[in-house]
Scaffold this active site. Structure first.
Site, short mmCIF file in Angstrom:
data_model
loop_
_atom_site.label_atom_id
_atom_site.label_comp_id
_atom_site.label_asym_id
_atom_site.label_seq_id
_atom_site.Cartn_x
_atom_site.Cartn_y
_atom_site.Cartn_z
N LYS A 245 -2.80 -11.77 -9.12
CA LYS A 245 -4.08 -12.33 -9.10
C LYS A 245 -5.04 -11.21 -9.31
CE LYS A 245 -5.22 -10.40 -4.34
NZ LYS A 245 -6.54 -9.69 -4.32
N LYS B 278 0.65 -1.22 -0.02
CA LYS B 278 -0.03 0.01 -0.15
C LYS B 278 0.94 1.36 -0.04
CE LYS B 278 -4.32 -1.47 0.30
NZ LYS B 278 -5.06 -1.76 -1.20
N LYS C 192 -9.21 -5.62 -7.22
CA LYS C 192 -10.00 -4.58 -7.58
C LYS C 192 -8.97 -3.44 -7.78
CE LYS C 192 -13.09 -5.61 -4.03
NZ LYS C 192 -13.46 -5.47 -2.69
P1 ADP Z 1 -9.39 -6.92 -3.65
O1 ADP Z 1 -7.97 -7.67 -3.28
O2 ADP Z 1 -9.88 -7.33 -4.90
O3 ADP Z 1 -9.31 -5.52 -3.29
P2 ADP Z 1 -10.56 -7.70 -1.04
O4 ADP Z 1 -9.21 -7.29 -0.36
O5 ADP Z 1 -11.79 -6.61 -0.73
O6 ADP Z 1 -10.36 -7.82 -2.63
O7 ADP Z 1 -10.77 -9.15 -0.80
C1 ADP Z 1 -12.08 -9.55 -0.32
C2 ADP Z 1 -11.67 -11.12 0.04
O8 ADP Z 1 -11.60 -11.67 -1.40
C3 ADP Z 1 -10.65 -11.44 0.89
O9 ADP Z 1 -10.87 -12.66 1.56
C4 ADP Z 1 -9.64 -11.77 -0.08
O10 ADP Z 1 -8.38 -12.83 0.12
C5 ADP Z 1 -10.37 -12.44 -1.49
N1 ADP Z 1 -9.65 -12.27 -2.67
C6 ADP Z 1 -9.56 -11.20 -3.40
N2 ADP Z 1 -8.88 -11.33 -4.57
C7 ADP Z 1 -9.00 -12.78 -4.59
C8 ADP Z 1 -8.34 -13.61 -5.75
N3 ADP Z 1 -7.80 -13.04 -6.88
N4 ADP Z 1 -8.39 -14.90 -5.56
C9 ADP Z 1 -9.09 -15.37 -4.26
N5 ADP Z 1 -9.33 -14.61 -3.48
C10 ADP Z 1 -9.40 -13.32 -3.48
#
Ligand code: ADP
Ligand code: TRP
Length: 335
Positions: free
Chosen positions: A200, A120, A203
């Protein structure tokens, strides 16, 4: 669902309302929520992590809609208010109170070393606030406040979960057995690859994901852009765009179809145009019911408000009890 089921194993998790859910969120986190809510031995609480969401730049005018969106999508994905309790994190302020108490026993230096914090600092250098450093402490409070034993999350959250476990152990050592040490619950797809072929699905990169609310044209366009190769060789790639496509094929069309494509790659050659068109169509057909269910809840939002209210009350009962226990142990009481 009003009684607190203390004999059951407690489960907790949340998602930040930083945008609509993508397929990575669904397969890495929400799928785990659904698997656990279907087990009658578990008492599941799922929340919208709005306090975590504000550690990154956001628009306070739009934020209430983003919070609402996650609640709608939770229900649309199949979270069942008769099996799980849903609530909004900031409406249970006990999370913040416990977070402060836990912060007093955890070293700053450890937080500064966490990969998510370092990342971050790179991606939002103009917004390196104290909340960002405090993020894992608040997350530990989210979990420990409910004596949760299982936490369904994607792989990227494992370092945060490790902090929660460490804090529970340290607290118990310092003040006597009080907090439960939680464990992560990973799905079969704990890290869905990005459509760009690098890293991965996330968002933070709009090229990387497919949203659960995308229409068929959008899905086709995004899938069409996934980088591929010549389509033939000795072995199917284990990384990059091709690997991302095959991961989606397995999730939406099954293992057999994936194996067939892998065989094509080493024999007659893989026809990516056909693969992509069929995959995009299948993805759309499978997420369409989620989109329809979301529309239902959008129209019947009063039902959603009631569900969130029940969840909040349920969460608060547990939270008050655990918080009192923690404060007593820490000497925050009259003699
Ligand atoms: P992002 O990483 O897209 O901002 P979040 O941090 O809000 O998403 O993640 C919400 C949930 O989704 C968490 O439990 C996170 O580990 C899971 N998650 C996010 N991206 C992935 C991914 N590419 N594959 C599997 N799980 C994911
Ligand atoms: N940090 C998690 C994420 O980015 C969201 C979250 C906040 C969470 N508190 C939690 C997940 C407690 C599980 C348990 O996705």
């Amino acid at each position: 669902m009003s009684d607190i089921k203390q004999t059951k194993i407690r489960v907790i998790s949340g998602v930040r309302p930083t945008g609509p859910l993508h397929l990575g969120n669904y397969f890495g986190a929400i799928k785990g929520y659904l698997e656990l809510q279907d087990n009658p031995d578990y008492d599941c609480l799922y929340f919208v992590a709005d306090l975590h969401g504000i550690t990154s730049p956001y628009n306070p005018q739009q934020y209430p809609d983003q919070i609402k969106e996650i609640a709608l999508e939770y229900l649309a994905c199949g979270l069942n208010p008769h099996k799980s309790h849903l609530f909004i994190q900031s409406l249970v302020p006990q999370h913040l109170e416990l977070a402060y108490l836990l912060a007093t026993i955890y070293p700053v230096s450890r937080l500064e070393q966490l990969p998510t914090y370092k990342e971050k600092k790179q991606t939002q250098p103009e917004y390196v606030n104290l909340g960002l450093l405090y993020y894992p402490i608040l997350m530990a409070a989210d979990i420990l406040l409910y004596e949760a034993e299982l936490v369904p999350v994607g792989k990227d959250q494992l370092p945060h979960l490790e902090v929660s476990r460490e804090i529970a152990r340290k607290f118990n050592k310092m003040f006597g057995q009080t907090l439960k040490e939680p464990q992560a619950y990973l799905t079969a797809m704990p890290s869905l690859p990005s459509l760009t072929g690098e890293g991965k699905m996330s968002k933070s990169n709009s090229e990387s994901y497919l949203n659960l609310l995308d229409d068929e044209v959008t899905i086709r366009k995004k899938i069409a852009k996934v980088p591929t190769d010549s389509g033939c060789g000795k072995q199917c790639p284990k990384e990059g765009g091709v690997a991302a496509l095959l991961a989606l094929v397995e999730l939406f069309e099954g293992k057999q179809q994936r194996e067939q494509y892998e065989k094509d790659y080493t024999t007659k050659g893989l026809n990516y145009q056909h693969l992509k068109e069929q995959l995009a169509h299948t993805i759309f057909l499978q997420i369409k019911p989620i989109q329809e269910k979301r529309r239902y809840y959008e129209v019947h939002f009063d039902e959603v408000v009631n569900i969130l209210l029940e969840g909040q009350q349920y969460a608060q009962k547990i939270a008050n009890r655990v918080l009192k226990g923690v404060k007593d142990k820490m000497g925050l009481r009259l003699p």
